[in-house]
Design a protein around this motif. Structure first.
Motif, mmCIF file in Angstrom:
data_model
loop_
_atom_site.group_PDB
_atom_site.id
_atom_site.type_symbol
_atom_site.label_atom_id
_atom_site.label_comp_id
_atom_site.label_asym_id
_atom_site.label_seq_id
_atom_site.Cartn_x
_atom_site.Cartn_y
_atom_site.Cartn_z
ATOM 1 N N ARG A 193 1.859 7.324 -6.490
ATOM 2 C CA ARG A 193 0.955 8.568 -6.815
ATOM 3 C C ARG A 193 1.493 9.927 -6.408
ATOM 4 O O ARG A 193 1.714 10.856 -7.156
ATOM 5 N N GLU A 194 2.556 9.722 -5.441
ATOM 6 C CA GLU A 194 3.440 10.886 -4.937
ATOM 7 C C GLU A 194 4.719 10.354 -4.375
ATOM 8 O O GLU A 194 4.771 9.901 -3.553
ATOM 9 N N PRO A 195 5.669 10.618 -5.275
ATOM 10 C CA PRO A 195 7.009 10.193 -4.965
ATOM 11 C C PRO A 195 7.835 10.578 -3.481
ATOM 12 O O PRO A 195 8.465 9.761 -3.061
ATOM 13 N N SER A 196 7.209 11.589 -3.016
ATOM 14 C CA SER A 196 7.713 12.155 -1.803
ATOM 15 C C SER A 196 7.135 11.391 -0.391
ATOM 16 O O SER A 196 7.623 11.561 0.731
ATOM 17 N N LEU A 197 6.108 10.534 -0.860
ATOM 18 C CA LEU A 197 5.489 9.871 0.161
ATOM 19 C C LEU A 197 5.743 8.377 0.077
ATOM 20 O O LEU A 197 6.668 7.966 -0.453
ATOM 21 N N GLY A 198 4.865 7.606 0.718
ATOM 22 C CA GLY A 198 5.122 5.974 0.651
ATOM 23 C C GLY A 198 5.788 5.371 2.290
ATOM 24 O O GLY A 198 6.394 4.304 2.243
ATOM 25 N N TYR A 199 5.981 6.316 3.042
ATOM 26 C CA TYR A 199 6.408 5.885 4.373
ATOM 27 C C TYR A 199 5.174 5.981 5.437
ATOM 28 O O TYR A 199 4.032 6.289 4.820
ATOM 29 N N LEU A 253 0.721 -1.127 -0.023
ATOM 30 C CA LEU A 253 -0.175 0.183 0.176
ATOM 31 C C LEU A 253 0.868 1.150 0.073
ATOM 32 O O LEU A 253 0.603 2.244 -0.594
ATOM 33 N N ALA A 254 1.932 1.232 0.654
ATOM 34 C CA ALA A 254 2.907 2.380 0.555
ATOM 35 C C ALA A 254 3.606 2.436 -0.678
ATOM 36 O O ALA A 254 3.834 3.612 -1.024
ATOM 37 N N GLN A 255 3.852 1.427 -1.412
ATOM 38 C CA GLN A 255 4.524 1.573 -2.654
ATOM 39 C C GLN A 255 3.569 2.131 -3.616
ATOM 40 O O GLN A 255 3.694 2.965 -4.522
ATOM 41 N N LEU A 256 2.090 1.778 -3.418
ATOM 42 C CA LEU A 256 1.025 2.439 -4.309
ATOM 43 C C LEU A 256 1.033 3.844 -3.982
ATOM 44 O O LEU A 256 1.015 4.831 -4.746
ATOM 45 N N GLU A 257 1.125 4.183 -2.691
ATOM 46 C CA GLU A 257 0.947 5.813 -2.341
ATOM 47 C C GLU A 257 2.459 6.458 -3.056
ATOM 48 O O GLU A 257 2.135 7.591 -3.545
ATOM 49 N N GLY A 282 9.928 3.475 7.548
ATOM 50 C CA GLY A 282 10.336 3.922 6.418
ATOM 51 C C GLY A 282 9.559 3.322 5.427
ATOM 52 O O GLY A 282 9.220 3.846 4.040
ATOM 53 N N ALA A 283 8.861 2.181 5.539
ATOM 54 C CA ALA A 283 7.884 1.444 4.586
ATOM 55 C C ALA A 283 8.680 1.283 3.207
ATOM 56 O O ALA A 283 9.754 0.803 2.988
#
Length: 460
Positions: A56-62, A49-53, A89-90
């Motif tokens: 959508r937004e490269p600065s997120l995912g943690y 789910l974090a990878q999908l996030e 860090g996910a």
């Protein structure tokens, strides 16, 4: 026995209570002993789910709640030399480390040292189809699957490297849960990487603490049968560990919940498929000779832990977008609600048949039969219990065609006019369905990198 080292847990999953770490840190500071705090925020699908996030937004995912989790405790931990570790860090440890740096500067802590651990993401470096499949996952239908993430469960060694380089906060991605406790213990006591008995104590410590309040009465709580005090203020756990392998489980002071033989037994057995061989990247834990002892109020000692050599392989959990899940819900209430719910459920299934939608579907009557029912609805069709005052009807549809799945879920909307009397509160959504499959890879094929920088340098 030597002076204990305290290991506190501030979170057991992504979305855990953001106020939980405060009493833990308050207790660690009050006791004045060497200590560490860890956050375990990743489930099997959380990284996907974090990878999908991140897509959508490269600065997120943690971990999305990382800042509110750390902000109330970061300054106290830094000043008291209590390192903080976490797999928060996910899918994007560098971005999480940058957030910690910005937070430290805002709190006036430019010298706070941040350790960044990377290397668990193997999606671009390892061909999964060349790896053996772990456990029973080879039965999954992967024909329509598209890889989202592949992460190896790394052990404590790179976390120890970060601590040895002076990290005040260690940011990692997919680690094993016990590694978050093993690392500060190995760093503090200097345990050898082949001292399997001591590493077993560390693994048990991490396993007992990893789910946060589960070992202090959460999930255990069953009103009238297994009561706990002040459940709205349930305390998070703290372990006391000695150099010789003593282990006592307790909890934050002035909090609710409890630690007793029952809560510790339940958590000790949680997800333990083989009590003689709980496999972690650092050690194989054997609890078959374990003995628990209540040594005070909210204090349980754990004795008799054993360990054997770590495996040559690491587990890699890969997550795939394999299909779509559509969910539609609607409520019926008032007299004869059960009959109307049954009729509505049959109509929904018949509508899908008549439309020949390429989906696999089921209906649950929430409040009547849902958790234990099968896809054929045998329990709600055969229910003969008391008449419920209201029922929530849930339609779930799964398939490879997003439009078909969404069309199936939308069938609940028509019931607002086409359904039985007293039908309302419809909602629906369609989301990617994440499949997970686990593999085994030789540990030497998963190199890790550790960098340690001050918040000031990292934010520059």
């Amino acid at each position: 026995m030597s002076t204990p080292f305290l290991v506190g847990n501030g979170g057991g999953f992504s979305g855990d209570r953001v106020d939980a770490p405060v009493p833990v840190v308050r207790t660690l500071v009050k006791r004045g002993l060497p200590a560490a705090l860890f956050f375990e925020t990743l489930g099997e699908r959380t990284v996907a789910l974090a990878q999908l996030e991140r897509r959508r937004e490269p600065s997120l995912g943690y971990e999305p709640m990382l800042e509110p989790l750390l902000e109330p405790v970061l300054a106290d931990c830094f000043r008291q030399r209590i390192p903080i570790l976490g797999n928060y860090g996910a899918a994007n440890p560098p971005a999480a480390a940058a957030l910690v740096a910005r937070l430290a500067l805002r709190l006036g802590l430019p010298g706070l040292r941040i350790g960044l651990v990377t290397g668990d993401d193997v999606s671009a470096s390892i061909a999964l189809d060349q790896l053996p499949v772990h456990e029973a996952d080879d039965s999954l239908d992967m024909r329509a699957a598209h890889l989202v993430a592949a992460n190896a469960y790394i052990g404590a060694e790179p976390l120890v490297r970060a601590l040895a380089a002076g990290a005040d906060v260690v940011v990692a991605g997919r680690t094993s849960d016990p590694a978050l406790a093993i690392a500060p213990l190995v760093h503090h006591f200097g345990w050898s990487w082949d001292d399997w008995r001591m590493l077993a104590v560390g693994a048990a410590c991490g396993h007992l603490l990893e789910c946060g309040s589960q070992v202090t009465g959460g999930v255990f709580w069953d009103p009238g049968f297994k009561d706990i005090p002040d459940p709205a203020n349930i305390g998070f756990p703290i372990a006391e560990v000695t150099r010789e392998g003593g282990l006592v489980i307790t909890k934050a002071e002035e909090t609710g919940g409890l630690v007793d033989l029952r809560t510790v037994k339940e958590q000790l057995l949680y997800e333990l498929h083989d009590p003689a061989a709980y496999i972690t990247p650092d050690v194989v834990l054997d609890i078959t000779g374990c003995r628990l002892e209540q040594v005070g109020r909210d204090r349980v000692a754990v004795h008799g832990l054993r360990g054997t050599a770590r495996p040559d392989t690491l587990k890699v959990t890969a997550c795939f977008e394999g299909s779509w899940l559509g969910e539609g819900e609607v409520s019926v209430a008032g007299p004869n609600a059960l009959a109307r719910a049954r009729a509505t459920a049959e109509v929904l299934l018949e509508r899908l048949r008549r439309r020949s939608l390429p989906v696999r579907a089921r209906v649950d009557l929430i409040g009547v039969a849902s958790v234990h029912d099968s896809d054929d609805g045998a329990l709600w069709r055969g229910y003969r219990g008391p008449e419920p005052p209201e029922v929530r009807i849930r339609l779930a549809a799964e398939g490879a065609d997003r439009d078909a799945v969404d069309g199936a879920a939308r069938e609940v909307l028509a019931l607002l006019c086409c359904g039985t009397a007293g039908t309302g509160g419809a909602r629906w959504r369609t989301t990617p369905r994440i499949l997970t499959r686990s593999y085994l890879v030789l540990r030497e094929r998963v190199p890790t990198t550790v960098t340690v920088r001050t918040a000031e340098d990292m934010a520059a």
